[in-house]
Scaffold this motif. Sequence first.
Motif, PDB file in Angstrom:
ATOM      1  N   ARG A 323       0.877  -1.188   0.000  1.00  0.00           N
ATOM      2  CA  ARG A 323       0.000   0.000   0.000  1.00  0.00           C
ATOM      3  C   ARG A 323       0.910   1.232   0.000  1.00  0.00           C
ATOM      4  NH1 ARG A 323      -2.043   3.204   4.301  1.00  0.00           N
ATOM      5  NH2 ARG A 323      -4.041   4.190   3.839  1.00  0.00           N
ATOM      6  N   THR A 418      -8.153   4.022  14.475  1.00  0.00           N
ATOM      7  CA  THR A 418      -6.813   3.745  13.940  1.00  0.00           C
ATOM      8  C   THR A 418      -6.009   5.034  13.805  1.00  0.00           C
ATOM      9  OG1 THR A 418      -5.597   2.909  12.032  1.00  0.00           O
ATOM     10  CG2 THR A 418      -7.778   3.790  11.571  1.00  0.00           C
ATOM     11  N   THR A 420      -3.381   4.976  11.741  1.00  0.00           N
ATOM     12  CA  THR A 420      -2.662   4.796  10.477  1.00  0.00           C
ATOM     13  C   THR A 420      -3.266   5.613   9.349  1.00  0.00           C
ATOM     14  OG1 THR A 420      -2.072   2.588  11.189  1.00  0.00           O
ATOM     15  CG2 THR A 420      -1.881   3.027   8.839  1.00  0.00           C
ATOM     16  N   ILE A 448     -10.388  -4.928   9.379  1.00  0.00           N
ATOM     17  CA  ILE A 448      -9.230  -4.017   9.385  1.00  0.00           C
ATOM     18  C   ILE A 448      -9.518  -2.808  10.264  1.00  0.00           C
ATOM     19  CG2 ILE A 448     -10.004  -2.811   7.263  1.00  0.00           C
ATOM     20  CD1 ILE A 448      -6.981  -2.428   6.616  1.00  0.00           C
ATOM     21  N   GLY A 449      -8.458  -2.255  10.834  1.00  0.00           N
ATOM     22  CA  GLY A 449      -8.567  -0.996  11.574  1.00  0.00           C
ATOM     23  C   GLY A 449      -8.398  -1.177  13.072  1.00  0.00           C
ATOM     24  N   GLY A 450      -7.230  -0.745  13.582  1.00  0.00           N
ATOM     25  CA  GLY A 450      -7.001  -0.729  15.032  1.00  0.00           C
ATOM     26  C   GLY A 450      -6.897  -2.101  15.665  1.00  0.00           C
ATOM     27  N   VAL A 469      -3.630  -5.972   9.252  1.00  0.00           N
ATOM     28  CA  VAL A 469      -3.000  -5.100  10.247  1.00  0.00           C
ATOM     29  C   VAL A 469      -1.870  -4.294   9.618  1.00  0.00           C
ATOM     30  CG1 VAL A 469      -3.529  -6.489  12.292  1.00  0.00           C
ATOM     31  CG2 VAL A 469      -1.487  -6.996  10.965  1.00  0.00           C
ATOM     32  N   VAL A 470      -1.718  -3.076  10.099  1.00  0.00           N
ATOM     33  CA  VAL A 470      -0.564  -2.259   9.708  1.00  0.00           C
ATOM     34  C   VAL A 470       0.309  -2.059  10.945  1.00  0.00           C
ATOM     35  CG1 VAL A 470       0.223  -0.072   8.719  1.00  0.00           C
ATOM     36  CG2 VAL A 470      -1.931  -1.096   7.926  1.00  0.00           C
ATOM     37  N   SER A 471      -0.129  -1.158  11.847  1.00  0.00           N
ATOM     38  CA  SER A 471       0.752  -0.757  12.945  1.00  0.00           C
ATOM     39  C   SER A 471       1.034  -1.889  13.933  1.00  0.00           C
ATOM     40  CB  SER A 471       0.154   0.448  13.679  1.00  0.00           C
ATOM     41  OG  SER A 471      -1.163   0.157  14.071  1.00  0.00           O
TER      42      SER A 471
HETATM   43  C1  TZP Z   1      -5.787   1.323   5.432  1.00  0.00           C
HETATM   44  C2  TZP Z   1      -6.899   1.260   6.383  1.00  0.00           C
HETATM   45  N1  TZP Z   1      -8.165   1.221   5.955  1.00  0.00           N
HETATM   46  C3  TZP Z   1      -9.056   1.155   6.928  1.00  0.00           C
HETATM   47  S1  TZP Z   1      -8.330   1.192   8.440  1.00  0.00           S
HETATM   48  C4  TZP Z   1      -6.783   1.248   7.736  1.00  0.00           C
HETATM   49  C5  TZP Z   1      -5.545   1.310   8.530  1.00  0.00           C
HETATM   50  C6  TZP Z   1      -5.346   0.128   9.423  1.00  0.00           C
HETATM   51  O1  TZP Z   1      -4.159   0.297  10.127  1.00  0.00           O
HETATM   52  P1  TZP Z   1      -3.959  -0.203  11.611  1.00  0.00           P
HETATM   53  O2  TZP Z   1      -3.932  -1.697  11.568  1.00  0.00           O
HETATM   54  O3  TZP Z   1      -2.633   0.367  12.013  1.00  0.00           O
HETATM   55  O4  TZP Z   1      -5.074   0.366  12.441  1.00  0.00           O
END
Ligand code: TZP
Length: 503
Positions: A323, A418, A420, A448-450, A469-471
Amino acid sequence: MHRPVADPKPVVWTIASSDSGGGAGIQADLHTFNALGCHGCSVIAAITAQNSTDVLSTEAVSPAIFIAQLNCLLNDLPPKAIKIGLIPDVQLLQQLVLWLAEHKAKHRFSVIADPVLSSSTGVNFASEQLISNWQQLLPLLDLITPNLPELALLSGMPDAPVASQALLLTQAGAAAVLAKGGHNPDSTDITDCYISDSASFGLTQPRITTANNHGTGCVLSSAIAVACAHGYPLHDALIVGRAYLQQALAQGYPTGKGAGCLQHHSWPIDYRYFPKLHGPGTIPEPLLRFASMAAPIGLYPIVDSVQWLKRLLPLEPDVIQLRIKLGSASEIEQQVAQAVQLSNDYKLRLFINDHWQLAIKYGAYGVHLGQQDLNEADLPAIAAAGLRLGISTHSYAELLRARQLGPSYIALGHIFATQTKQMPSRPQGLQRLVHYAALCRDIPTVAIGGIDMLRLQAVVNCGVDGVAVVSAITAQTDPEHAFVQLKNQFQQYKVESRYAHNA
Ligand SMILES: Cc1ncsc1CCOP(=O)(O)O
Ligand SMILES: Cc1ncc(COP(=O)(O)OP(=O)(O)O)c(N)n1
Ligand SMILES: [Mg+2]
């Protein structure tokens, strides 16, 4: 014994009349509130002597007891939403207009009105004065749900197209109109037409031909009010209302010699009962065919560079997404080309976010698109190239729109707050996630999200196929360790959750 404190049930009122036969009116409203998890209160405007064939007589309550009901409830059980139904008395309707004008803005409840001007058993409650009072009520309504004869009475333009009549009611002050199409005898489908200042769309369902249909209007408007009380935006409340009604009609049962009743059940989760949406952003069937995911989604890391892919790919993620939000066109192209090459080397499933042309050009496993992205992407080209498609959704309306496109998976977000990404909508929470996931039993879903290690189990238990997950990975001091832990825990929670469901 210590008991955990449960979330209070939202309070919803019905301001309507008693149906002694039990299938419509206050009785149907309270059944609906209860079935959909709200506490119902009632303000009775009139008592009807009514059975399954006839309304034999109607008697309105006195203005004093009508207002007393409203005020005593407001003092102790203020509503999140109010449903207005049959008020067959001009004086009471005038009082209601004044009462709502005084209290609505301060108490911020939603008002959904079903202008019962004629009953399904053929009794006409409409007088010229009553209609003119309904017109005064319009500016106090968040939604009005007339059937076609009622729309004609209220608009005074029976020969105009339905959309023009509905528009007229919004010009007279109603925030939104749902013109119910059930009285159109020509069609095997029923299409309700929604119009507000900012949107218009249609909701279509197959007509259920049944004699057990007493109280359909009452149940629809009550279910919409309940969904508003639970905090769903109006578009979603309409969808929940239509699905609840369709389910209740499909399971209806006979009572007396005339029309039978609807069966009140529970929150609708069966896709068969949900409407098809028509309007901007939806495409008609037949669906496009996107390739399937082949294996469960599992833990789904999202990263923003090839550097991150190089760190995580050796750890064998189930699925991974690139992404990229920054960089020149040529930098992005280089990253996508390298990313696809790496994913081929490791034989792992790589989704490219947003950049669908590059994903096609370099042969990625799939593309992830948001609602906005969908408007600009060439979906037939993505399908024809054999790429999978994942679509972001944040509501029932977006979820239905996404389902109609036949994607490979649907993302449900954002579940928790979130850091992110700045989100335009509110977090959905776990209860909605349960409902959305249940609606997608035949298509993989990703939450997805938080989401982090602490929340992972609760999310998996909602029935999703994957967790993105991202962070929870990239913001950790040891991202590789965080990834491995999350992936292992995901697998374990999934097994436990399946076991719990089958036990
Ligand atoms: C790209 C995206 N789309 C919806 S929430 C999100 C970010 C999710 O990131 P994290 O897992 O850090 O909350
Ligand atoms: C798995 C997954 N879910 C949601 C998103 C968000 O996509 P989108 O709504 O297009 O927002 P951006 O990621 O483009 O900001 C996603 N990328 N992946
Ligand atoms: Mg996007």
